[in-house]
Design a protein around this motif. Sequence first.
Motif, PDB file in Angstrom:
ATOM      1  N   ASN A 132       0.867  -1.225  -0.034  1.00  0.00           N
ATOM      2  CA  ASN A 132       0.001   0.113  -0.050  1.00  0.00           C
ATOM      3  C   ASN A 132       0.963   1.171   0.009  1.00  0.00           C
ATOM      4  OD1 ASN A 132      -2.834  -0.888  -0.124  1.00  0.00           O
ATOM      5  ND2 ASN A 132      -2.697  -1.338   1.786  1.00  0.00           N
ATOM      6  N   ALA A 133       2.034   1.196   0.643  1.00  0.00           N
ATOM      7  CA  ALA A 133       2.814   2.556   0.694  1.00  0.00           C
ATOM      8  C   ALA A 133       3.473   2.793  -0.617  1.00  0.00           C
ATOM      9  CB  ALA A 133       3.933   2.210   1.746  1.00  0.00           C
ATOM     10  N   ILE A 134       3.943   1.657  -1.313  1.00  0.00           N
ATOM     11  CA  ILE A 134       4.616   1.903  -2.546  1.00  0.00           C
ATOM     12  C   ILE A 134       3.425   2.214  -3.839  1.00  0.00           C
ATOM     13  CG2 ILE A 134       5.759   0.715  -4.377  1.00  0.00           C
ATOM     14  CD1 ILE A 134       7.406  -0.759  -2.324  1.00  0.00           C
ATOM     15  N   ALA A 135       2.324   1.593  -3.565  1.00  0.00           N
ATOM     16  CA  ALA A 135       1.360   1.898  -4.492  1.00  0.00           C
ATOM     17  C   ALA A 135       0.581   3.077  -4.444  1.00  0.00           C
ATOM     18  CB  ALA A 135       0.401   0.617  -4.584  1.00  0.00           C
ATOM     19  N   GLY A 136       0.588   3.666  -3.035  1.00  0.00           N
ATOM     20  CA  GLY A 136      -0.214   4.750  -2.554  1.00  0.00           C
ATOM     21  C   GLY A 136      -1.563   4.387  -2.468  1.00  0.00           C
ATOM     22  N   THR A 137      -1.981   3.395  -1.999  1.00  0.00           N
ATOM     23  CA  THR A 137      -3.311   2.691  -2.049  1.00  0.00           C
ATOM     24  C   THR A 137      -3.524   2.503  -0.610  1.00  0.00           C
ATOM     25  OG1 THR A 137      -2.841   0.524  -2.486  1.00  0.00           O
ATOM     26  CG2 THR A 137      -3.230   1.822  -4.214  1.00  0.00           C
ATOM     27  N   ASN A 138      -4.827   1.896  -0.357  1.00  0.00           N
ATOM     28  CA  ASN A 138      -5.234   1.468   1.131  1.00  0.00           C
ATOM     29  C   ASN A 138      -6.247   0.458   0.512  1.00  0.00           C
ATOM     30  OD1 ASN A 138      -5.564   1.641   3.720  1.00  0.00           O
ATOM     31  ND2 ASN A 138      -7.557   3.026   3.583  1.00  0.00           N
ATOM     32  N   ALA A 139      -5.565  -0.591  -0.040  1.00  0.00           N
ATOM     33  CA  ALA A 139      -6.247  -1.810  -0.465  1.00  0.00           C
ATOM     34  C   ALA A 139      -6.347  -2.848   0.699  1.00  0.00           C
ATOM     35  CB  ALA A 139      -5.621  -2.517  -1.723  1.00  0.00           C
ATOM     36  N   THR A 140      -7.089  -3.739   0.840  1.00  0.00           N
ATOM     37  CA  THR A 140      -7.336  -4.880   1.844  1.00  0.00           C
ATOM     38  C   THR A 140      -6.973  -6.264   1.040  1.00  0.00           C
ATOM     39  OG1 THR A 140      -9.665  -5.201   1.269  1.00  0.00           O
ATOM     40  CG2 THR A 140      -9.140  -3.575   3.052  1.00  0.00           C
ATOM     41  N   PHE A 141      -6.366  -6.663   1.799  1.00  0.00           N
ATOM     42  CA  PHE A 141      -5.687  -8.012   1.302  1.00  0.00           C
ATOM     43  C   PHE A 141      -6.263  -9.413   2.255  1.00  0.00           C
ATOM     44  CE2 PHE A 141      -2.607  -4.811   0.036  1.00  0.00           C
ATOM     45  CZ  PHE A 141      -2.704  -5.128  -1.233  1.00  0.00           C
ATOM     46  N   ARG A 142      -6.314 -10.527   1.668  1.00  0.00           N
ATOM     47  CA  ARG A 142      -6.416 -11.662   2.818  1.00  0.00           C
ATOM     48  C   ARG A 142      -5.229 -12.525   2.740  1.00  0.00           C
ATOM     49  NH1 ARG A 142     -11.180 -14.261  -1.070  1.00  0.00           N
ATOM     50  NH2 ARG A 142     -10.064 -12.872  -2.565  1.00  0.00           N
ATOM     51  N   PRO A 143      -4.940 -12.919   4.092  1.00  0.00           N
ATOM     52  CA  PRO A 143      -3.899 -13.909   4.347  1.00  0.00           C
ATOM     53  C   PRO A 143      -3.887 -15.000   3.565  1.00  0.00           C
ATOM     54  CG  PRO A 143      -5.400 -13.411   6.365  1.00  0.00           C
ATOM     55  CD  PRO A 143      -6.122 -12.942   5.114  1.00  0.00           C
ATOM     56  N   ASP A 144      -2.486 -15.450   3.059  1.00  0.00           N
ATOM     57  CA  ASP A 144      -2.274 -16.665   2.359  1.00  0.00           C
ATOM     58  C   ASP A 144      -2.546 -17.927   3.014  1.00  0.00           C
ATOM     59  OD1 ASP A 144      -1.355 -18.446   0.404  1.00  0.00           O
ATOM     60  OD2 ASP A 144       0.085 -17.119  -0.418  1.00  0.00           O
ATOM     61  N   PRO A 145      -3.716 -18.414   2.755  1.00  0.00           N
ATOM     62  CA  PRO A 145      -4.019 -19.724   3.313  1.00  0.00           C
ATOM     63  C   PRO A 145      -3.051 -20.814   3.097  1.00  0.00           C
ATOM     64  CG  PRO A 145      -5.587 -19.633   1.557  1.00  0.00           C
ATOM     65  CD  PRO A 145      -4.574 -18.152   1.744  1.00  0.00           C
ATOM     66  N   PHE A 146      -2.114 -20.795   2.184  1.00  0.00           N
ATOM     67  CA  PHE A 146      -1.275 -21.992   1.728  1.00  0.00           C
ATOM     68  C   PHE A 146       0.163 -21.984   2.442  1.00  0.00           C
ATOM     69  CE2 PHE A 146      -4.595 -21.256  -1.557  1.00  0.00           C
ATOM     70  CZ  PHE A 146      -5.312 -22.312  -1.362  1.00  0.00           C
ATOM     71  N   GLN A 147       0.367 -20.832   3.178  1.00  0.00           N
ATOM     72  CA  GLN A 147       1.695 -20.618   3.756  1.00  0.00           C
ATOM     73  C   GLN A 147       1.532 -21.418   4.856  1.00  0.00           C
ATOM     74  OE1 GLN A 147       4.386 -19.614   2.110  1.00  0.00           O
ATOM     75  NE2 GLN A 147       2.884 -18.781   0.463  1.00  0.00           N
ATOM     76  N   ARG A 148       2.950 -21.514   5.593  1.00  0.00           N
ATOM     77  CA  ARG A 148       3.017 -22.365   7.147  1.00  0.00           C
ATOM     78  C   ARG A 148       2.513 -21.469   7.977  1.00  0.00           C
ATOM     79  NH1 ARG A 148       9.470 -21.493   7.807  1.00  0.00           N
ATOM     80  NH2 ARG A 148       9.524 -19.427   6.799  1.00  0.00           N
ATOM     81  N   GLN A 149       2.148 -22.099   9.151  1.00  0.00           N
ATOM     82  CA  GLN A 149       1.544 -21.391  10.254  1.00  0.00           C
ATOM     83  C   GLN A 149       2.612 -20.351  10.814  1.00  0.00           C
ATOM     84  OE1 GLN A 149       1.055 -23.991  13.793  1.00  0.00           O
ATOM     85  NE2 GLN A 149      -0.123 -22.264  14.657  1.00  0.00           N
ATOM     86  N   GLY A 150       2.245 -19.303  11.170  1.00  0.00           N
ATOM     87  CA  GLY A 150       2.949 -17.938  11.510  1.00  0.00           C
ATOM     88  C   GLY A 150       3.276 -17.028  10.440  1.00  0.00           C
ATOM     89  N   CYS A 151       3.142 -17.477   9.241  1.00  0.00           N
ATOM     90  CA  CYS A 151       3.439 -16.516   8.129  1.00  0.00           C
ATOM     91  C   CYS A 151       2.352 -15.346   7.873  1.00  0.00           C
ATOM     92  CB  CYS A 151       3.368 -17.260   6.683  1.00  0.00           C
ATOM     93  SG  CYS A 151       3.540 -16.437   5.268  1.00  0.00           S
ATOM     94  N   GLY A 152       3.023 -14.283   7.913  1.00  0.00           N
ATOM     95  CA  GLY A 152       2.177 -13.002   7.825  1.00  0.00           C
ATOM     96  C   GLY A 152       1.973 -12.656   6.291  1.00  0.00           C
ATOM     97  N   CYS A 153       2.265 -13.280   5.293  1.00  0.00           N
ATOM     98  CA  CYS A 153       1.856 -12.979   3.926  1.00  0.00           C
ATOM     99  C   CYS A 153       0.698 -12.945   3.439  1.00  0.00           C
ATOM    100  CB  CYS A 153       2.894 -13.894   2.871  1.00  0.00           C
ATOM    101  SG  CYS A 153       4.549 -13.788   3.354  1.00  0.00           S
TER     102      CYS A 153
END
Length: 191
Positions: free
Chosen positions: A154-175
């Motif tokens: 959002n900072a780089i793109a100058g937006t305020n978009a919302t995103f969903r967590p990635d359900p396919f990553q390992r536990q504890g991942c914040g991506c």
Amino acid sequence: DNEGYQYYFQFTLNPYPPEIEGRLPALKKRIETFQRLADQIGPERVVWRYDPILFSSQINLEWHLEQYRAIAHALHGYTKRCVFSFVDFYKKTVRNTQHLGVIPITAKQMETMGRHLAEMGRAHDLVLTTCCESVDLEPYGIAKGACIDPELINAIAGTNATFRPDPFQRQGCGCVQSIDIGAYNTCVYQC
């Protein structure tokens, strides 16, 4: 902005000896490449990754702190963020590092390292985050991070978009959700 695309790079700079990262260009050359990239696209778009952190009989906490300090000094003004993580011992990791004598890092060592990295980060105007770590380093000002970071996007793109967590990553991942366009075993340095 390159033809309407917003982007940032995650650039891994580790100081490991040739036994660990033997096919890479010299660290000095990699630092120069990092600096040139930051000069071209801006320091906010180049994230320094110092990972994975591993210990062996020759590589310990003091060694990492000395190396980190030197790299942080060289990158001062060329990046605003550093993401680090400690080695995870998956089956493949154990198999691929057996010959190196890699030893587990204790939670106390992780906390001590985190405290020192935070001090060096502040001295070099770096925001530090961890990548998928269970150890809590927030008391030292180090947040749990995300490689695919919604705040940075959002900072780089100058937006305020919302995103969903990635359900396919390992536990504890914040991506957040993303599409990986890379492929394994394609690095010319055989990472």
